[in-house]
Design a protein around this motif. Sequence first.
Motif, PDB file in Angstrom:
ATOM      1  N   VAL B  66     -20.338  39.854  30.380  1.00  0.00           N
ATOM      2  CA  VAL B  66     -21.681  40.432  30.392  1.00  0.00           C
ATOM      3  C   VAL B  66     -22.546  39.706  31.437  1.00  0.00           C
ATOM      4  CG1 VAL B  66     -23.797  40.736  29.051  1.00  0.00           C
ATOM      5  CG2 VAL B  66     -21.565  41.219  28.003  1.00  0.00           C
ATOM      6  N   ALA B  67     -23.033  40.446  32.392  1.00  0.00           N
ATOM      7  CA  ALA B  67     -23.972  39.943  33.403  1.00  0.00           C
ATOM      8  C   ALA B  67     -23.361  38.973  34.415  1.00  0.00           C
ATOM      9  CB  ALA B  67     -25.211  39.325  32.764  1.00  0.00           C
ATOM     10  N   ASN B  68     -22.044  39.040  34.581  1.00  0.00           N
ATOM     11  CA  ASN B  68     -21.344  38.229  35.602  1.00  0.00           C
ATOM     12  C   ASN B  68     -21.813  36.781  35.640  1.00  0.00           C
ATOM     13  OD1 ASN B  68     -23.184  40.581  36.953  1.00  0.00           O
ATOM     14  ND2 ASN B  68     -23.718  38.607  37.925  1.00  0.00           N
ATOM     15  N   LEU B  69     -21.792  36.168  34.456  1.00  0.00           N
ATOM     16  CA  LEU B  69     -22.349  34.817  34.343  1.00  0.00           C
ATOM     17  C   LEU B  69     -21.288  33.722  34.400  1.00  0.00           C
ATOM     18  CD1 LEU B  69     -25.081  35.425  31.622  1.00  0.00           C
ATOM     19  CD2 LEU B  69     -25.402  35.020  34.084  1.00  0.00           C
ATOM     20  N   SER B 133     -28.782  33.462  27.374  1.00  0.00           N
ATOM     21  CA  SER B 133     -29.715  32.327  27.424  1.00  0.00           C
ATOM     22  C   SER B 133     -29.427  31.480  28.676  1.00  0.00           C
ATOM     23  CB  SER B 133     -29.608  31.477  26.156  1.00  0.00           C
ATOM     24  OG  SER B 133     -28.396  30.743  26.150  1.00  0.00           O
ATOM     25  N   LEU B 134     -28.265  31.709  29.276  1.00  0.00           N
ATOM     26  CA  LEU B 134     -27.967  31.066  30.561  1.00  0.00           C
ATOM     27  C   LEU B 134     -29.003  31.449  31.609  1.00  0.00           C
ATOM     28  CD1 LEU B 134     -24.103  31.624  30.624  1.00  0.00           C
ATOM     29  CD2 LEU B 134     -25.224  29.395  30.833  1.00  0.00           C
ATOM     30  N   LEU B 135     -29.730  32.538  31.342  1.00  0.00           N
ATOM     31  CA  LEU B 135     -30.705  33.038  32.308  1.00  0.00           C
ATOM     32  C   LEU B 135     -32.142  32.669  31.935  1.00  0.00           C
ATOM     33  CD1 LEU B 135     -29.053  36.537  32.794  1.00  0.00           C
ATOM     34  CD2 LEU B 135     -29.124  34.697  34.495  1.00  0.00           C
ATOM     35  N   ASP B 136     -32.305  31.752  30.979  1.00  0.00           N
ATOM     36  CA  ASP B 136     -33.660  31.408  30.530  1.00  0.00           C
ATOM     37  C   ASP B 136     -34.552  30.904  31.671  1.00  0.00           C
ATOM     38  OD1 ASP B 136     -33.213  32.240  27.982  1.00  0.00           O
ATOM     39  OD2 ASP B 136     -32.948  30.242  27.106  1.00  0.00           O
ATOM     40  N   GLU B 137     -34.028  29.981  32.442  1.00  0.00           N
ATOM     41  CA  GLU B 137     -34.842  29.465  33.558  1.00  0.00           C
ATOM     42  C   GLU B 137     -35.108  30.565  34.592  1.00  0.00           C
ATOM     43  OE1 GLU B 137     -33.595  25.842  35.442  1.00  0.00           O
ATOM     44  OE2 GLU B 137     -32.913  25.011  33.516  1.00  0.00           O
ATOM     45  N   ARG B 154     -34.941  44.300  38.808  1.00  0.00           N
ATOM     46  CA  ARG B 154     -34.010  43.995  39.894  1.00  0.00           C
ATOM     47  C   ARG B 154     -33.998  42.505  40.209  1.00  0.00           C
ATOM     48  NH1 ARG B 154     -32.227  47.000  45.446  1.00  0.00           N
ATOM     49  NH2 ARG B 154     -31.689  48.532  43.861  1.00  0.00           N
ATOM     50  N   GLU B 155     -35.151  41.894  40.180  1.00  0.00           N
ATOM     51  CA  GLU B 155     -35.197  40.462  40.469  1.00  0.00           C
ATOM     52  C   GLU B 155     -34.337  39.686  39.472  1.00  0.00           C
ATOM     53  OE1 GLU B 155     -36.494  39.390  43.168  1.00  0.00           O
ATOM     54  OE2 GLU B 155     -36.116  37.261  42.798  1.00  0.00           O
ATOM     55  N   MET B 156     -34.392  40.109  38.212  1.00  0.00           N
ATOM     56  CA  MET B 156     -33.577  39.457  37.180  1.00  0.00           C
ATOM     57  C   MET B 156     -32.094  39.662  37.476  1.00  0.00           C
ATOM     58  SD  MET B 156     -34.314  37.732  34.398  1.00  0.00           S
ATOM     59  CE  MET B 156     -32.999  36.659  33.824  1.00  0.00           C
ATOM     60  N   GLU B 157     -31.741  40.864  37.931  1.00  0.00           N
ATOM     61  CA  GLU B 157     -30.339  41.148  38.254  1.00  0.00           C
ATOM     62  C   GLU B 157     -29.867  40.279  39.417  1.00  0.00           C
ATOM     63  OE1 GLU B 157     -30.855  45.732  36.623  1.00  0.00           O
ATOM     64  OE2 GLU B 157     -30.851  45.332  38.780  1.00  0.00           O
ATOM     65  N   LEU B 158     -30.738  40.099  40.399  1.00  0.00           N
ATOM     66  CA  LEU B 158     -30.370  39.231  41.531  1.00  0.00           C
ATOM     67  C   LEU B 158     -30.252  37.780  41.057  1.00  0.00           C
ATOM     68  CD1 LEU B 158     -32.685  40.702  44.334  1.00  0.00           C
ATOM     69  CD2 LEU B 158     -30.306  41.297  43.826  1.00  0.00           C
ATOM     70  N   GLU B 159     -31.101  37.410  40.086  1.00  0.00           N
ATOM     71  CA  GLU B 159     -31.050  36.039  39.552  1.00  0.00           C
ATOM     72  C   GLU B 159     -29.730  35.745  38.846  1.00  0.00           C
ATOM     73  OE1 GLU B 159     -32.749  33.240  39.590  1.00  0.00           O
ATOM     74  OE2 GLU B 159     -34.293  33.943  40.963  1.00  0.00           O
ATOM     75  N   THR B 160     -29.078  36.788  38.286  1.00  0.00           N
ATOM     76  CA  THR B 160     -27.774  36.527  37.641  1.00  0.00           C
ATOM     77  C   THR B 160     -26.796  35.972  38.668  1.00  0.00           C
ATOM     78  OG1 THR B 160     -26.827  38.733  38.058  1.00  0.00           O
ATOM     79  CG2 THR B 160     -28.088  38.464  36.016  1.00  0.00           C
ATOM     80  N   VAL B 161     -26.899  36.481  39.888  1.00  0.00           N
ATOM     81  CA  VAL B 161     -25.994  36.027  40.963  1.00  0.00           C
ATOM     82  C   VAL B 161     -26.367  34.615  41.397  1.00  0.00           C
ATOM     83  CG1 VAL B 161     -25.116  36.516  43.275  1.00  0.00           C
ATOM     84  CG2 VAL B 161     -25.724  38.412  41.732  1.00  0.00           C
ATOM     85  N   THR B 163     -28.023  32.346  39.762  1.00  0.00           N
ATOM     86  CA  THR B 163     -27.772  31.382  38.681  1.00  0.00           C
ATOM     87  C   THR B 163     -26.281  31.053  38.595  1.00  0.00           C
ATOM     88  OG1 THR B 163     -29.680  32.156  37.424  1.00  0.00           O
ATOM     89  CG2 THR B 163     -27.935  31.035  36.177  1.00  0.00           C
ATOM     90  N   SER B 164     -25.445  32.075  38.650  1.00  0.00           N
ATOM     91  CA  SER B 164     -24.006  31.829  38.554  1.00  0.00           C
ATOM     92  C   SER B 164     -23.529  30.980  39.731  1.00  0.00           C
ATOM     93  CB  SER B 164     -23.236  33.149  38.500  1.00  0.00           C
ATOM     94  OG  SER B 164     -23.411  33.751  37.228  1.00  0.00           O
ATOM     95  N   ILE B 165     -24.067  31.243  40.915  1.00  0.00           N
ATOM     96  CA  ILE B 165     -23.652  30.456  42.077  1.00  0.00           C
ATOM     97  C   ILE B 165     -24.116  29.005  41.944  1.00  0.00           C
ATOM     98  CG2 ILE B 165     -24.008  30.149  44.568  1.00  0.00           C
ATOM     99  CD1 ILE B 165     -23.768  33.185  44.867  1.00  0.00           C
ATOM    100  N   ALA B 166     -25.326  28.820  41.442  1.00  0.00           N
ATOM    101  CA  ALA B 166     -25.799  27.443  41.226  1.00  0.00           C
ATOM    102  C   ALA B 166     -24.900  26.734  40.208  1.00  0.00           C
ATOM    103  CB  ALA B 166     -27.250  27.453  40.755  1.00  0.00           C
ATOM    104  N   ASN B 167     -24.541  27.456  39.146  1.00  0.00           N
ATOM    105  CA  ASN B 167     -23.685  26.838  38.131  1.00  0.00           C
ATOM    106  C   ASN B 167     -22.274  26.562  38.660  1.00  0.00           C
ATOM    107  OD1 ASN B 167     -25.757  26.783  36.312  1.00  0.00           O
ATOM    108  ND2 ASN B 167     -25.113  28.621  35.189  1.00  0.00           N
TER     109      ASN B 167
END
Lengths: 209, 209, 209, 209
Positions: B66-69, B133-137, B154-161, B163-167
């Motif tokens: 879910v959400a490519n996290l 909750s991985l996307l809280d920040e 859309r901004e939230m959708e871009l943030e999934t990418v 965030t995952s890259i930072a992680n």
Amino acid sequence: MTHFTDLVDGYRRFRTADYRRQHERWAQLAEGQSPKVMVIACSDSRVEPAQIFDTLPGEIFVVRNVANLVPPFENDGGRHGVSAALEFAVTKLNVEEIVVMGHGMCGGAHAALTEMFHDSPPGEGGFVHAWVSLLDEARERVKAKCGDGPGAAREMELETVRTSIANLRTFPFIPEREGAGRLTIHGAYFAISEGVLHLMDESGEFAPA
Amino acid sequence: MTHFTDLVDGYRRFRTADYRRQHERWAQLAEGQSPKVMVIACSDSRVEPAQIFDTLPGEIFVVRNVANLVPPFENDGGRHGVSAALEFAVTKLNVEEIVVMGHGMCGGAHAALTEMFHDSPPGEGGFVHAWVSLLDEARERVKAKCGDGPGAAREMELETVRTSIANLRTFPFIPEREGAGRLTIHGAYFAISEGVLHLMDESGEFAPA
Amino acid sequence: MTHFTDLVDGYRRFRTADYRRQHERWAQLAEGQSPKVMVIACSDSRVEPAQIFDTLPGEIFVVRNVANLVPPFENDGGRHGVSAALEFAVTKLNVEEIVVMGHGMCGGAHAALTEMFHDSPPGEGGFVHAWVSLLDEARERVKAKCGDGPGAAREMELETVRTSIANLRTFPFIPEREGAGRLTIHGAYFAISEGVLHLMDESGEFAPA
Amino acid sequence: MTHFTDLVDGYRRFRTADYRRQHERWAQLAEGQSPKVMVIACSDSRVEPAQIFDTLPGEIFVVRNVANLVPPFENDGGRHGVSAALEFAVTKLNVEEIVVMGHGMCGGAHAALTEMFHDSPPGEGGFVHAWVSLLDEARERVKAKCGDGPGAAREMELETVRTSIANLRTFPFIPEREGAGRLTIHGAYFAISEGVLHLMDESGEFAPA
């Protein structure tokens, strides 16, 4: 060898052919997804469900991880990726069928069977080891049945499917829907060497489709 | 509507066409996989990487949730599915590139933005809530930037990418290989409504491919 | 609407996908063709044999003209396009099977049945009229059987297949090879409205495949 | 090796996949065809226009014969298959473009260049010889330019396109429409050995697309 630039080339083909030609389908998909089937498959590059089942965009909701594993229901407030996908597919999208597909030459099943990463720290095999510990009981069954014989590898691969299906049923919302006839679970196994799909029957045995 | 019987029909087509025709490729794949690219994508039925990138069996190692996290590196001995897949792809298969692909109309990103499952117990949204909750920040950043405006989704959708890259980079073996020029990370976003793939640049901004 | 620029786009897709992926097949084809089947089909844009039979490059030798017609053997020194293709496929390439495929909504069969271009000069229908005069006897049979009834159009379309097969057998090298078991002739009919392929039996009757 | 039974298998794939999935397209096609492009190509099993141009059903009206030849306009009341198809496509369907596509390793061009079937009776090469006599003048030009050198074969193959295009313009309805801007003619050549499509410019020269 395929690199990211090839993927971008592939996107351009998708864009000028499939996307353009299925314009009406995509217009509909842009309004929301409503897949009827969830597929849980391995991350292995050779067992792409959309290719093996020749599906179209919008038809299957897909989880892919090492060894197509479903952990059991845990109500501990932790982050559970498969549980989240399962909850979303079953209780929000109302999928009517779940397919767990294992496959031949599975690196995850191999690691579970051999415990090859037993002493490896995280980053050197330790994460894989911890993940496939979901198969610890299955390994005991396989060893009891096959010993170190040649059939052990495949038996372990089939056990990934049986274990995931058993764990699926620890989620209360699954047996509830199965009992009401609103959800059906299927086990499948793709034997890479022969290119043959096997389907699991109610007793947990597999036979070619 | 597509059901499991349609998937078995699809397998028969695969078997008499693609599998038979790519016999030599499959004979080679039966000896082992050696993908050069790992793709982390959403479980959403509309964003099948093999279709959007028009790839062949054996070309991409795929994680879908879910959400490519990607959760951050955690050395706690727990079962971490994405970490296991990442470890296997990077340190065992030696993939040279990782692609994180987000997408439009993402249910997971929507749940993160709206906190719609805030009070839901496991099985009714609670698993999704805990997972995203991985996307809280990220949500805080999105709210600060977009408020409740139309661009927030859309901004939230871009943030999934992002965030995952930072992680991804919290796993020691990732920056190590990036630094040595042996691994490259790419961010991508598939805008379902327009059917357009966007690529992320080094500053984290996205533009059509 | 598809124009030539779209065809060039299509070639670029072919080039980066099918051609590259079937590199070994094309390397082999570059040394010579050896199809086992010849297909004689209509020029109609809807009845592409490679699509309806899902074939690969190199598999079928194809003649396409108005109403999938084979004229009878004529030893007059004239230029006979179908006869040349037939001679080449059967006596040089040694194909083992010939398929004549008719189809529904055939403009050529319609012209033969209605004689609509009876008085048209060349360039206004006269060429079509002369060409489908190969079906003059067939039209008499159709009229005797169906009159002006609703079944006449389809009967005429089926007659294009029967007539072409009868004419095939006026070429001495055809019955010679049929008698020796080295060549088989098949009749087929694609009903566009239902998307169903019909196969002809030995008595000349058609039934769904 | 592909036989008729494989074609029927292929039809079953077409039926359960492409036909079903493009149901709306086929429903529209069942009401009539309206291709904008006519393609004249060789019968050779390796140069399937629908594959090389990656087209869909309904997009191209196709004539295929040995060496993609168009005979000149002849007002003699005889049966002229190509003329009939041309008349139908241009004056009845109102196609807006005609593509003549030649190809490498063309058996018909080879027979024209070598006159290998000069003394062959009908059924042993005589039909091919008579048919490719359309290239007699072209052969003289090729010999003058290339002698027996290595470039003669390809030059002859390119001449099949130039000759057919010149003959197209002997049909009064062609230059009439070209002059009015309602019809455009394109020359193309598929080099099988390299898999490269070449396009003809206005001076009759060919260059990679």
